[in-house]
Scaffold this active site. Structure first.
Site, PDB file in Angstrom:
ATOM      1  N   CYS A 121       0.830  -1.226   0.000  1.00  0.00           N
ATOM      2  CA  CYS A 121       0.000   0.000   0.000  1.00  0.00           C
ATOM      3  C   CYS A 121       0.853   1.259   0.000  1.00  0.00           C
ATOM      4  CB  CYS A 121      -1.008  -0.067   1.138  1.00  0.00           C
ATOM      5  SG  CYS A 121      -2.509   0.863   0.792  1.00  0.00           S
ATOM      6  N   HIS A 228      -3.710  -5.526   0.759  1.00  0.00           N
ATOM      7  CA  HIS A 228      -3.158  -5.852   2.076  1.00  0.00           C
ATOM      8  C   HIS A 228      -3.104  -7.351   2.295  1.00  0.00           C
ATOM      9  CE1 HIS A 228      -2.760  -1.834   3.848  1.00  0.00           C
ATOM     10  NE2 HIS A 228      -3.622  -1.545   2.901  1.00  0.00           N
ATOM     11  N   GLU A 230      -1.164  -8.846   4.248  1.00  0.00           N
ATOM     12  CA  GLU A 230      -0.841  -9.142   5.653  1.00  0.00           C
ATOM     13  C   GLU A 230      -2.091  -9.420   6.474  1.00  0.00           C
ATOM     14  OE1 GLU A 230      -1.213  -6.091   4.529  1.00  0.00           O
ATOM     15  OE2 GLU A 230      -2.282  -5.022   6.143  1.00  0.00           O
TER      16      GLU A 230
HETATM   17  N1  LIG Z   1      -2.551   6.913   2.275  1.00  0.00           N
HETATM   18  C1  LIG Z   1      -2.358   6.063   1.116  1.00  0.00           C
HETATM   19  C2  LIG Z   1      -1.925   4.653   1.561  1.00  0.00           C
HETATM   20  C3  LIG Z   1      -3.043   3.926   2.218  1.00  0.00           C
HETATM   21  C4  LIG Z   1      -2.640   2.784   3.117  1.00  0.00           C
HETATM   22  O1  LIG Z   1      -1.494   2.386   3.256  1.00  0.00           O
HETATM   23  N2  LIG Z   1      -3.680   2.289   3.764  1.00  0.00           N
HETATM   24  C5  LIG Z   1      -3.561   1.305   4.804  1.00  0.00           C
HETATM   25  C6  LIG Z   1      -3.819   1.978   6.139  1.00  0.00           C
HETATM   26  C7  LIG Z   1      -4.192   1.018   7.235  1.00  0.00           C
HETATM   27  C8  LIG Z   1      -3.246  -0.177   7.300  1.00  0.00           C
HETATM   28  O2  LIG Z   1      -2.040   0.011   7.582  1.00  0.00           O
HETATM   29  O3  LIG Z   1      -3.695  -1.294   7.022  1.00  0.00           O
HETATM   30  C9  LIG Z   1      -3.629   5.990   0.268  1.00  0.00           C
HETATM   31  O4  LIG Z   1      -4.693   6.406   0.764  1.00  0.00           O
HETATM   32  O5  LIG Z   1      -3.535   5.525  -0.861  1.00  0.00           O
END
Ligand SMILES: N[C@@H](CCC(=O)NCCCC(=O)O)C(=O)O
Length: 258
Positions: A121, A228, A230
């Site tokens: 992400c 995600h 994970e």
């Molecule tokens: N802010 C960026 C990246 C978004 C992101 O990494 N979301 C995950 C947040 C929660 C987590 O760590 O699971 C975007 O909005 O593209």
């Protein structure tokens, strides 16, 4: 005193994870979510080295001297658009300039050192910016793209539920690893626009948004994904394969240091 592993158990690879900022009750914290740590330990078989990003990038080289790979996680904060030459279109969203300033040189130096890289992400977006790429700051406002955001009012298991398909590029190593299409969760308002130097698309969402990238010209493992894996990774066969592949790459790197 030697820190070499003198027992019969092979030394596990050490993997750098850069932490992020959170403020609670007037205090500043460096944080890392359990859901990122656990699959690195249990599925990749690696030892995490959590690096605070609140003290600047001066020690990045010393951190990299200690590790066999880097793993860049997601985070709710947006990368400072000034780092890819744009005005900030999301002033309502938090940033983490310290993490930006630590991770971007970390990425470039890890690439130079031939270290395996896995990113999720925000981590994928950081790699793109580190290599001169740009970000769609508000994918949800662009014609032709879906809204890839979660509803933060939903329960967490709903936020991380699988909501769309992702297709690896035909003939790619990722297609061989996970198949022609996988279902993924989606928690991002931003997405990759122009790709940075050396980056190539590895998978796409149904609306054509890039969902994975890699650096095929490099000798080391490189994978960055927008979804995600994970999340409840041990219960997701695709995630297990991804984390195991990263762990194997880090073991090969660790063997060079033994
Ligand atoms: N802010 C960026 C990246 C978004 C992101 O990494 N979301 C995950 C947040 C929660 C987590 O760590 O699971 C975007 O909005 O593209």
């Amino acid at each position: 005193m030697s820190n070499k592993n003198t027992g019969n158990t092979p030394r596990k690879p050490v993997v750098l994870m850069s932490m992020g900022h959170q403020e609670r009750k007037g205090h500043d914290y460096q944080v890392m979510t359990h859901k990122y740590i656990v699959p690195l330990v249990e599925l990749s078989g690696c030892v995490p080295l959590l690096a605070p990003t609140c003290c600047g990038p001066d020690d990045v080289d010393q951190y990299l001297d200690m590790v066999d790979g880097i793993y860049l996680t997601g985070a709710g904060s947006n990368i400072d658009p000034a780092l890819y030459g744009q005005e900030n279109l999301t002033p309502d969203k938090g940033q983490d300039k310290n993490r930006d300033l630590f991770d971007l040189p970390l990425i470039r130096k890890a690439i130079e050192r031939g270290l395996p890289i896995f990113a999720i992400c925000r981590g994928m977006q950081e790699i793109n910016v580190a290599l001169g790429g740009t970000i769609h700051q508000k994918v949800y406002s662009l014609d032709g793209y879906n809204d890839h955001r979660e509803d933060s009012d939903d329960p967490v298991d709903v936020q991380y539920a699988q909501v769309h398909g992702v297709r690896p590029v035909d003939g790619s190593w990722l297609q061989k690893l996970v198949g022609d299409e996988i279902q993924v969760n989606s928690l991002h308002g931003q997405g990759l626009d122009k790709l940075g130097e050396g980056l190539e698309p590895l998978a796409y969402a149904e609306d054509g948004l890039i969902e994975a990238i890699h650096m095929p010209a490099l000798p080391q493992f490189t994978l960055a994904v927008q979804w995600h894996p994970e999340w409840q990774a041990a219960q997701n066969p695709d995630s297990v394969k991804i984390f195991q592949a990263f762990g194997e790459a880090c073991r090969e790197q660790a063997a060079k240091r033994a």
